[in-house]
Design an enzyme around this catalytic site. Structure first.
Site, PDB file in Angstrom:
ATOM      1  N   GLY A  71     -34.149  -3.161   2.059  1.00 42.61           N
ATOM      2  CA  GLY A  71     -34.610  -3.816   3.278  1.00 42.61           C
ATOM      3  C   GLY A  71     -36.093  -4.121   3.170  1.00 42.61           C
ATOM      4  N   GLN A  73     -38.612  -3.043   4.724  1.00 42.32           N
ATOM      5  CA  GLN A  73     -39.481  -1.861   4.725  1.00 42.32           C
ATOM      6  C   GLN A  73     -38.999  -0.784   3.748  1.00 42.32           C
ATOM      7  OE1 GLN A  73     -42.421  -1.322   5.915  1.00 42.32           O
ATOM      8  NE2 GLN A  73     -42.521  -3.342   6.849  1.00 42.32           N
ATOM      9  N   SER A  74     -38.377  -1.191   2.663  1.00 43.18           N
ATOM     10  CA  SER A  74     -37.848  -0.209   1.715  1.00 43.18           C
ATOM     11  C   SER A  74     -38.970   0.566   1.025  1.00 43.18           C
ATOM     12  CB  SER A  74     -37.007  -0.931   0.662  1.00 43.18           C
ATOM     13  OG  SER A  74     -36.680  -0.052  -0.385  1.00 43.18           O
ATOM     14  N   ASN A  75     -38.903   1.888   1.121  1.00 39.59           N
ATOM     15  CA  ASN A  75     -39.817   2.749   0.364  1.00 39.59           C
ATOM     16  C   ASN A  75     -39.423   2.772  -1.109  1.00 39.59           C
ATOM     17  OD1 ASN A  75     -41.319   3.924   2.713  1.00 39.59           O
ATOM     18  ND2 ASN A  75     -39.242   4.590   3.252  1.00 39.59           N
ATOM     19  N   VAL A  77     -38.158   0.311  -2.848  1.00 37.14           N
ATOM     20  CA  VAL A  77     -38.676  -0.890  -3.519  1.00 37.14           C
ATOM     21  C   VAL A  77     -40.150  -0.678  -3.897  1.00 37.14           C
ATOM     22  CG1 VAL A  77     -39.407  -3.272  -3.015  1.00 37.14           C
ATOM     23  CG2 VAL A  77     -37.031  -2.577  -2.610  1.00 37.14           C
TER      24      VAL A  77
END
Ligand SMILES: *Cc1c(COP(=O)(O)O)cnc(C)c1O
Length: 322
Positions: A71, A73-75, A77
């Protein structure tokens, strides 16, 4: 057996949280916080432990680009791009959203880390996994050697990182915890902890609304990770709580706001509204309803603070629960 890289600051501290425990009606010495928010890699969080193994596997396979997604706000990624940069390989990230007009939270950090972005538009969990696989095919067709990392790094190889965490907790506590509570996104953290402790009863995963099939995925990945690490097959039944994510993935909830308040005011600990806040809300409910087993309880702080710096939450934090 894969030898892990050293991308994370390990072991992470296991801190007593007696003031928070007291607020939850737990006697001193019962509650601990495992500080996996302090793994160091580009701001830290749980994905660093998985990346230790996933990246070792990628390098062993001769990959020249890591490909993953998540998503906006993926941590995961953010931390995967950082790992690729440390290793000197490329990073291509498939985002299941449109490009934001104004970056905030994790996206600010993603831009700094400078991957190749694919803004895929809103996609659900499995369509996003398919898009990640397609991007790998496109890269291969152009002569690259991609290493595909599923959403959240949720593979048996990634879960090996949480067998390590389970071993650290056992050593730091001098005993097995009666329960470790973790936010459950893709399920790999939960699966690795179960494989490490050897018992489903010792881990509660709190569904944050990302993945539709956690009740099937977690036991499957836990068994596969245990087999990879030559550990015994975990006993017991998977425990996933589905009652604390609210309307949807990332949706603000009053219970999470209350939990963020308790952690911040009793222990000076910062939680995030998307993952750890939902897990902490479950901890509060279980303590209130006297559903926690006797013995030491470990709350897994898996990171995620960058999501606080987004518009969705900037007004929400001003509400101050009593
Ligand atoms: C990814 C993530 C989780 C969930 O971990 P999974 O292994 O995907 O279940 C929990 N907390 C934070 C902050 C995360 O980024």
């Amino acid at each position: 057996m894969i030898k892990p890289l050293a991308l994370a600051h390990l072991p992470t501290p296991l801190e007593p949280a007696d003031r928070l425990g007291a607020a939850l009606g737990l006697e001193a010495g019962r509650l601990f916080v495992k500080r996996d928010d302090c793994t160091g890699l580009a701001g830290g969080g749980n994905k660093a432990r998985k990346l230790n193994y996933l990246c070792a596997d990628a390098l062993a396979q001769g990959a020249d680009v890591l490909v993953t997604g998540g998503g906006r706000q993926s941590n995961h990624v953010r931390m995967t791009i950082a790992a690729a940069n440390r290793l000197g390989v490329g990073a291509t990230v498939v985002m299941s959203s449109d490009e934001p007009a104004r970056p905030s939270g994790n996206v600010v950090l993603d831009h700094l880390l400078a991957p190749d972005f694919v803004w895929a538009g809103p996609l659900k969990y499995y369509p996003l996994e398919e898009r990640i696989a397609e991007v790998c095919d496109e890269l291969r067709a152009r002569g690259r050697l991609p290493y595909r990392i599923p959403i959240g790094g949720a593979t048996p190889v990634g879960a090996l990182g949480y067998i390590d965490a389970a071993d650290e907790i056992l050593e730091q506590l001098g005993a097995l915890p009666s329960l470790a509570i973790t936010a459950n996104g893709s399920g790999g953290t939960h699966a690795g902890l179960v494989a490490g402790f050897g018992d489903h009863a010792r881990v509660l995963g709190v569904d944050v609304g990302t993945r539709p099939d956690l009740d099937d995925v977690v036991p499957r990945e836990a068994s596969a990770a245990a087999a990879l690490a030559a550990r015994s097959e975990p006993v017991g039944e998977v425990q996933v709580d589905h009652d604390h994510f609210g309307a949807d993935y990332g949706a603000p909830t009053d219970a999470a706001r209350h939990a963020l308040h308790l952690f911040a005011t009793r222990e000076g600990l910062l939680l995030d509204p998307v993952y750890t806040g939902k897990a902490a809300a479950a901890l509060v409910t279980y303590a209130r309803d006297e559903r926690l087993p006797d013995g030491p309880i470990v709350f897994m702080h898996t990171g995620g603070v960058p999501a606080l710096f987004t518009n969705t939450f900037s007004e929400w934090v001003k509400t101050r629960p009593s």
